[in-house]
Design an enzyme around this catalytic site. Structure first.
Site, PDB file in Angstrom:
ATOM      1  N   TYR A 113       0.704  -1.033   0.192  1.00 42.71           N
ATOM      2  CA  TYR A 113       0.126  -0.139   0.163  1.00 42.71           C
ATOM      3  C   TYR A 113       0.821   1.136   0.073  1.00 42.71           C
ATOM      4  O   TYR A 113       1.898   1.368   0.687  1.00 42.71           O
ATOM      5  CB  TYR A 113      -0.985  -0.018   1.171  1.00 42.71           C
ATOM      6  CG  TYR A 113      -2.280  -0.899   1.311  1.00 42.71           C
ATOM      7  CD1 TYR A 113      -2.974  -0.603   0.270  1.00 42.71           C
ATOM      8  CD2 TYR A 113      -2.422  -1.610   2.099  1.00 42.71           C
ATOM      9  CE1 TYR A 113      -4.156  -1.308   0.032  1.00 42.71           C
ATOM     10  CE2 TYR A 113      -3.583  -2.574   2.126  1.00 42.71           C
ATOM     11  CZ  TYR A 113      -4.412  -2.343   1.121  1.00 42.71           C
ATOM     12  OH  TYR A 113      -5.773  -3.101   1.100  1.00 42.71           O
ATOM     13  N   HIS A 237     -11.637  -6.454  -4.700  1.00 37.58           N
ATOM     14  CA  HIS A 237     -11.440  -6.395  -3.403  1.00 37.58           C
ATOM     15  C   HIS A 237     -12.429  -7.435  -2.479  1.00 37.58           C
ATOM     16  O   HIS A 237     -12.612  -6.994  -1.319  1.00 37.58           O
ATOM     17  CB  HIS A 237     -11.298  -4.958  -2.795  1.00 37.58           C
ATOM     18  CG  HIS A 237     -10.344  -4.686  -1.436  1.00 37.58           C
ATOM     19  ND1 HIS A 237      -9.055  -4.133  -2.075  1.00 37.58           N
ATOM     20  CD2 HIS A 237     -10.155  -5.087  -0.280  1.00 37.58           C
ATOM     21  CE1 HIS A 237      -8.245  -3.976  -0.802  1.00 37.58           C
ATOM     22  NE2 HIS A 237      -8.982  -4.640   0.118  1.00 37.58           N
TER      23      HIS A 237
END
Ligand code: FNR
Length: 344
Positions: A113, A237
């Site tokens: 991330y 996701h």
């Protein structure tokens, strides 16, 4: 697991529309059963980004696995080793990325991330390189974290002992001071979200293959291909990002068409069986990732549970391939799926 942890794991975003769409998309597809196709040389082997895989199932990055089993990511790694499944470790793992890499002989990728500063992002990237990860997966589909209702109602909160160990010592970034008229979304979250220039910078900062996770639009896929990423992961996701978004499987054919046959595409969100994997491969994926199924297995029975699940998935895929007349992964294509246009 407690009801609050179960809700955190199982639910999607907002009204769960995309969570359900992911399953429906698999259920809509049907496979032709072919006959008289014998062959003892069948195999599920494949290559992804120059790396050899025994079968097309990878463990998706799932954060904070200490919530589900005391052995956390090390149990998932043990199962990946035993069943030769690729493992993608989350930035937000409960176990240090170096420790997981040291215990993983299976192909291992690190999910990154973007952090609040470039230095922090680069620091994680270099740690992953040094630890011996074989690829970087950059997840880009959650610039704003979705609303999860059930777990909020049940009071889900990360226990104090479960910290994101890889981020210890990394500044989480200054919370932006926004004025009363500002939006927490636009002037808050989105002001610091990564953009195309940031991604170009990241690609220049590593020699590892970089795959982008969370792609559903063919134009994004084409732009990423032009920028030089090694592959993409078509993903919603697990229905936890944009609610009301399309199913991953529905997004796949147009993306495959946009990027051509030779570009690496993985798919996740809703894969629950070997036949689901077959359908994803038929519609253009090179491999699939599973998320919640292996976390349920982890919670139920640790490393053995995850290994057992992977074994079942692989057996189911082989049985499906045999019945569909496909001896190799490369034999699986759109022609193996029933389409009304095939009818005379
Ligand atoms: C996720 N996912 C995820 N993805 C990612 O890139 N980084 C992360 O840290 C996490 N964390 C995470 C936590 C939990 C509890 C879930 C359920 C999911 C998304 C994950 O990688 C994957 O895209 C989906 O789980 C795939 O969908 P299925 O197989 O769960 O339907």
């Amino acid at each position: 697991m407690s009801p609050a942890v179960f809700a955190h794991l199982s639910e999607g975003s907002m009204a769960d529309t995309t969570l359900r769409a992911n399953r429906r998309a698999f259920e809509r597809q049907a496979i032709y059963n072919r006959i008289l196709v014998a062959g003892e040389h069948g195999s599920t082997e494949l290559m992804l980004c120059g790396q050899h895989f025994r079968h097309p199932f990878l463990l998706a990055p799932v954060a904070h696995q200490g919530l589900f089993h005391a052995d956390a990511e090390l149990a998932s790694a043990q199962a990946a080793n035993a069943l030769e499944a690729g493992l993608v470790l989350s930035t937000l793992s409960s176990t240090r990325l170096e420790e997981v890499a040291a215990q993983t002989q299976a192909p291992r990728w690190f999910q990154l991330y973007f952090q609040a500063s470039k230095d922090a992002t680069l620091g994680l990237l270099k740690r992953a390189e040094t630890a011996g990860y074989n690829a970087i997966v950059v997840t880009l589909d959650v610039p704003v974290h979705g609303v999860r209702r059930g777990s909020q109602r049940l009071g889900f909160a990360l226990p104090a002992h479960l910290i994101a160990v890889n981020l210890q010592g990394i500044e989480s970034g200054q919370a932006r001071a926004i004025s009363r008229d500002d939006s927490t979304v636009f002037q808050g979250y989105m002001a610091d979200a990564p953009n195309w220039d940031d991604l170009a910078w990241l690609l220049k900062s590593t020699t590892l293959p970089v795959l982008i996770k969370g792609v559903t639009h063919p134009e994004d896929a084409k732009s990423l291909q032009s920028l030089g990423v090694a592959g993409i992961i078509v993903s919603t996701h697990g229905g936890r990002a944009l609610d009301g978004g399309m199913a991953s499987l529905d997004a796949l054919p147009a993306i495959r068409q946009a990027v051509g046959q030779d570009f690496t595409i993985l798919l996740d969100s809703g894969v629950r069986s070997g036949t689901d994997a077959f359908k994803a491969l038929a519609l253009g994926a090179n491999a699939v990732m599973i998320g919640r199924p292996y976390i349920y297995a982890l919670a139920a029975a640790g490393a053995l549970g995850v290994a057992h699940l992977l074994r079942i998935l692989r057996d189911e895929l082989e049985i499906t391939m045999a019945q569909a007349g496909c001896l190799r992964i490369s034999d699986i294509g759109p022609h193996t799926l029933f389409s009304p246009s095939h009818l005379c």
